[in-house]
Design an enzyme around this catalytic site. Structure first.
Site, mmCIF file in Angstrom:
data_model
loop_
_atom_site.group_PDB
_atom_site.id
_atom_site.type_symbol
_atom_site.label_atom_id
_atom_site.label_comp_id
_atom_site.label_asym_id
_atom_site.label_seq_id
_atom_site.Cartn_x
_atom_site.Cartn_y
_atom_site.Cartn_z
ATOM 1 N N HIS A 1 0.854 -1.184 0.000
ATOM 2 C CA HIS A 1 0.000 0.000 0.000
ATOM 3 C C HIS A 1 0.885 1.227 0.000
ATOM 4 O O HIS A 1 1.940 1.229 0.634
ATOM 5 C CB HIS A 1 -0.904 0.006 1.244
ATOM 6 C CG HIS A 1 -2.073 0.905 1.115
ATOM 7 N ND1 HIS A 1 -1.992 2.256 1.367
ATOM 8 C CD2 HIS A 1 -3.344 0.660 0.719
ATOM 9 C CE1 HIS A 1 -3.177 2.787 1.157
ATOM 10 N NE2 HIS A 1 -4.012 1.858 0.747
ATOM 11 N N ASP B 1 -7.962 -5.508 0.156
ATOM 12 C CA ASP B 1 -8.426 -6.383 -0.920
ATOM 13 C C ASP B 1 -8.020 -7.843 -0.737
ATOM 14 O O ASP B 1 -8.517 -8.715 -1.442
ATOM 15 C CB ASP B 1 -7.881 -5.889 -2.264
ATOM 16 C CG ASP B 1 -8.481 -4.556 -2.632
ATOM 17 O OD1 ASP B 1 -9.688 -4.397 -2.429
ATOM 18 O OD2 ASP B 1 -7.747 -3.681 -3.112
HETATM 19 N N1 ACO Z 1 3.974 -7.655 -4.613
HETATM 20 C C1 ACO Z 1 5.313 -7.656 -4.802
HETATM 21 N N2 ACO Z 1 6.091 -6.576 -4.691
HETATM 22 C C2 ACO Z 1 5.487 -5.419 -4.370
HETATM 23 C C3 ACO Z 1 4.099 -5.343 -4.142
HETATM 24 C C4 ACO Z 1 3.340 -6.503 -4.280
HETATM 25 N N3 ACO Z 1 2.020 -6.497 -4.070
HETATM 26 N N4 ACO Z 1 3.774 -4.066 -3.840
HETATM 27 C C5 ACO Z 1 4.913 -3.362 -3.885
HETATM 28 N N5 ACO Z 1 5.958 -4.191 -4.189
HETATM 29 C C6 ACO Z 1 7.371 -3.825 -4.268
HETATM 30 C C7 ACO Z 1 7.652 -2.924 -5.470
HETATM 31 O O1 ACO Z 1 7.953 -3.700 -6.602
HETATM 32 C C8 ACO Z 1 8.810 -2.117 -4.959
HETATM 33 O O2 ACO Z 1 9.969 -2.926 -5.004
HETATM 34 P P1 ACO Z 1 11.408 -2.267 -5.356
HETATM 35 O O3 ACO Z 1 11.628 -1.206 -4.319
HETATM 36 O O4 ACO Z 1 12.366 -3.397 -5.281
HETATM 37 O O5 ACO Z 1 11.262 -1.703 -6.725
HETATM 38 C C9 ACO Z 1 8.485 -1.916 -3.479
HETATM 39 O O6 ACO Z 1 7.666 -3.037 -3.126
HETATM 40 C C10 ACO Z 1 7.763 -0.611 -3.182
HETATM 41 O O7 ACO Z 1 6.548 -0.600 -3.898
HETATM 42 P P2 ACO Z 1 6.013 0.604 -4.753
HETATM 43 O O8 ACO Z 1 5.779 0.151 -6.143
HETATM 44 O O9 ACO Z 1 6.873 1.811 -4.548
HETATM 45 O O10 ACO Z 1 4.658 0.858 -4.042
HETATM 46 P P3 ACO Z 1 3.585 1.918 -4.507
HETATM 47 O O11 ACO Z 1 3.286 2.730 -3.318
HETATM 48 O O12 ACO Z 1 3.961 2.623 -5.743
HETATM 49 O O13 ACO Z 1 2.345 0.980 -4.893
HETATM 50 C C11 ACO Z 1 0.550 -0.480 -4.648
HETATM 51 C C12 ACO Z 1 1.383 0.622 -3.999
HETATM 52 C C13 ACO Z 1 0.068 -0.023 -6.028
HETATM 53 C C14 ACO Z 1 -0.675 -0.749 -3.793
HETATM 54 C C15 ACO Z 1 1.440 -1.751 -4.774
HETATM 55 O O14 ACO Z 1 1.827 -2.191 -3.488
HETATM 56 C C16 ACO Z 1 0.727 -2.857 -5.520
HETATM 57 O O15 ACO Z 1 0.759 -2.887 -6.743
HETATM 58 N N6 ACO Z 1 0.065 -3.819 -4.793
HETATM 59 C C17 ACO Z 1 -0.679 -4.856 -5.434
HETATM 60 C C18 ACO Z 1 -2.032 -4.328 -5.915
HETATM 61 C C19 ACO Z 1 -2.966 -4.060 -4.783
HETATM 62 O O16 ACO Z 1 -3.144 -4.883 -3.891
HETATM 63 N N7 ACO Z 1 -3.629 -2.900 -4.842
HETATM 64 C C20 ACO Z 1 -4.625 -2.514 -3.841
HETATM 65 C C21 ACO Z 1 -4.130 -1.358 -3.043
HETATM 66 S S1 ACO Z 1 -5.243 -0.943 -1.765
HETATM 67 C C22 ACO Z 1 -6.536 -0.226 -2.561
HETATM 68 O O17 ACO Z 1 -6.418 0.457 -3.518
HETATM 69 C C23 ACO Z 1 -7.803 -0.501 -2.010
#
Ligand code: ACO
Length: 428
Positions: free
Chosen positions: A306, A363
Site C-alpha cells: 500500500h 483487498d
Molecule cells: N507484490 C510484490 N512486490 C510489491 C508489491 C506486491 N504487491 N507491492 C509493492 N511491491 C514492491 C515494489 O515492486 C517495490 O519494489 P522495489 O523497491 O524493489 O522496486 C516496493 O515493493 C515498493 O513498492 P512501490 O511500487 O513503490 O509501491 P507503490 O506505493 O507505488 O504501490 C501499490 C502501492 C500499487 C498498492 C502496490 O503495493 C501494488 O501494486 N500492490 C498490489 C495491488 C494491490 O493490492 N492494490 C490494492 C491497493 S489498496 C486499494 O487500492 C484498495
C-alpha cells in the site's frame, strides 16, 4: 518544532511556512515557490504531496490507524451501519435518530432510477464490464437532475448526495442483471440499504431472494470498511474533476473509472484470480511467491502493499476475522481462503516483503467474503464503488465548500524536444 523551513536556492534564502495538521502531520507550504524562485516541486505520483487540507479521514500508515471523522474504523465496524457511517463521512458527525430517519427516507425516496434509464442499459454488449456500465450510468443518471447543470447549491446537496448514494446501488444491481441477461428488479421500501442491494441483485420476478442476516451484515461491513480512505487515486480523481466545478454525478463517475484499475479497487478481483491460478497450478503459494520475488512477468502479490500503510491495513484485519466467522456460519470451506492464509504467513516471514514493508491490504480478504456471499467476481470492484461513494461525496463537498478552492492544475517538468519547426507534408 520549526514554524518555517528555509530553502537556499540560487544564493537566495526563501522562508517557507510550515502547516501542521490536527494529528501532527507537518507540511512545507510550497504554494508561492514558483512565484518567488521560478522553481516548481517535482513529485511524480504525488507520494510526498499534500494536495489538499481535509477533515474527513485520518490514516497513520506506520501504525495501521484509520479513522473516519476521528472515529476508529474498529469502533465503526463493531457498532455502526454503512448508512450511518456514510452520513458521518459526508456530514462530519454521526446522525441523531431524527437525522438518520430523514437521511434513510431520502435514500428510499431516490432509490428508483428514472424509467428511461433502462434504455441506456440496452446499448451495452453483455460482455461489458459492470464498472464501465456503472461509470457511464452514474453520469447518465445526473442528466435526469436539472439543477445539476447549475453551480453547487448547498441547500440541495443532502438530497443530491442521498440520490447518488441510493442510486449507485440500483445502477450497480441493474448493470449486473443486464450482464447476465436477467430482468431488472425494483427496490422495495421495506428493505434496508444493503438488503435492497442483495434483493435487486438476486431476487427474480417470480421469487424473492431469501435474505440471510449474516450475509446482509457481512456485505454492510464491506461497504462500511470502504467508505473512505483519504487521498487515494479515485478520491483524488473526484477532487480533481470537482475542482473544475463539474457536478457531483460527473465527478463520481470519474471516480469509478479511477477505481477500476487493478492497482486500486480492481485488486479485489485480481486477488481471487491470483488465488485460483495458484490453486490450478497445485501450488501451495511457494512457486508463486518465488515468481513475485524474481519479478517474473511483472507478477505481484495482489492484495499486498500500500502506498500509505507500512503496517497491517486495519481493514484487512477486520475482514480476515469476519471472513472466518462468515464461512463458519455458512458452513463453507473455501480452499482459496486456506491458500490466502498460507500466502500471507509466508509473505509476512519473507525478507522480500519484510524489507519492503508489504502487508495485506483491504483487498486481500474482501474477495473471499464476497465470494461466500455469492457476489460474482466481476462485481467485486463495483461493490467497492458503492462502499467508497460516501468518501467521494464528502471530498466533493469539501472542494465545493472551500472558499479558497481553485482548479487543480499540477505543473510538469517538460522533457520533450526543444523548439522545432513545422515541415509541410510534401517535404517530409
Ligand atoms: N507484490 C510484490 N512486490 C510489491 C508489491 C506486491 N504487491 N507491492 C509493492 N511491491 C514492491 C515494489 O515492486 C517495490 O519494489 P522495489 O523497491 O524493489 O522496486 C516496493 O515493493 C515498493 O513498492 P512501490 O511500487 O513503490 O509501491 P507503490 O506505493 O507505488 O504501490 C501499490 C502501492 C500499487 C498498492 C502496490 O503495493 C501494488 O501494486 N500492490 C498490489 C495491488 C494491490 O493490492 N492494490 C490494492 C491497493 S489498496 C486499494 O487500492 C484498495
Amino acid at each position: 518544532m520549526a514554524n518555517t523551513a528555509k530553502l537556499d536556492i540560487d544564493g537566495k534564502v526563501l522562508e517557507l511556512p510550515i502547516l501542521e495538521g490536527t494529528e501532527g502531520e507537518r507540511a512545507i507550504d510550497f504554494r508561492n515557490l514558483r512565484a518567488k524562485t521560478g522553481y516548481i516541486t517535482y513529485d511524480e505520483s504525488y507520494a510526498n504531496t499534500g494536495s489538499c487540507q481535509s477533515k474527513v479521514t485520518f490514516i497513520d500508515g506506520e501504525k495501521g490507524i484509520l479513522r473516519y471523522r476521528g472515529i476508529p474504523i474498529e469502533e465503526l465496524a463493531e457498532g455502526s451501519t454503512f448508512v450511518q457511517t456514510a452520513y458521518l463521512v459526508i456530514f462530519g458527525h454521526l446522525p441523531t435518530e431524527a437525522e438518520r430517519v430523514e437521511f434513510s427516507g431520502l435514500l428510499t425516496k431516490y432509490q428508483m432510477i428514472h424509467e428511461d434509464m433502462k434504455f441506456h442499459f440496452e446499448g451495452f454488449p453483455s460482455s461489458a464490464h459492470p464498472m464501465a456500465i456503472l461509470s457511464a450510468m452514474i453520469n447518465a443518471a445526473g442528466c435526469f437532475i436539472p439543477e445539476l447543470t447549475k453551480d453547487y447549491q448547498p441547500e440541495v446537496f443532502e438530497q443530491q448526495a442521498a440520490r447518488l448514494l441510493s442510486q449507485v446501488r440500483t445502477l450497480a444491481a441493474y448493470a449486473y442483471r443486464k450482464s447476465r441477461g436477467l430482468p431488472s428488479i425494483y427496490p422495495k421500501r421495506k428493505y434496508t440499504y444493503t438488503e435492497n442491494f442483495l434483493h435487486m441483485m438476486f431476487s427474480e420476478p417470480d421469487e424473492d431472494y431469501a435474505l440471510d442476516p449474516a450475509i446482509v451484515d457481512a456485505l454492510d461491513l464491506i461497504f462500511l470498511l470502504h467508505a473512505d480512505h483519504e487521498q487515494n487515486c479515485s478520491t483524488a480523481t473526484v477532487r480533481m474533476v470537482a475542482s473544475s466545478r463539474a457536478n457531483l454525478f460527473a465527478s463520481a463517475s470519474a471516480g469509478v473509472c479511477a477505481l477500476w484499475g487493478p492497482l486500486h479497487g480492481g485488486a479485489n478481483q485480481a486477488v481471487i484470480e491470483m488465488l485460483k491460478e495458484i490453486r490450478a497450478d497445485k501450488d501451495d503459494g511457494t512457486k508463486f511467491l518465488d515468481k513475485v520475488k524474481n519479478r517474473g512477468a511483472g507478477a505481484k502479490l495482489m492484495g499486498f502493499g500500500h502506498r500509505v500503510y507500512k503496517n497491517y491495513d486495519p481493514r484487512a484485519r477486520i475482514i480476515k476475522r469476519r471472513s472466518d466467522e462468515l464461512l463458519a456460519k455458512l458452513g463453507i470451506s473455501d480452499p482459496l481462503l486456506d491458500i490466502a492464509k498460507t500466502l500471507e504467513e509466508a509473505a509476512l516471514n519473507d525478507p522480500y516483503f519484510i524489507e519492503r514493508r508489504l502487508y495485506p491490504n483491504v483487498d486481500f480478504y474482501s474477495g473471499i467474503i464476497m465470494q461466500a456471499i455469492g457476489i460474482p467476481l466481476e462485481m467485486f470492484t463495483v461493490i467497492f464503488s458503492i462502499g467508497r461513494m460516501p468518501g467521494w461525496i464528502a471530498n466533493y463537498k469539501e472542494v465545493m465548500e472551500d472558499p479558497d478552492s481553485r482548479i487543480y492544475r499540477p505543473r510538469q517538468v517538460y522533457q520533450g524536444p526543444t523548439l522545432n519547426h513545422y515541415v509541410p507534408l510534401f517535404e517530409r
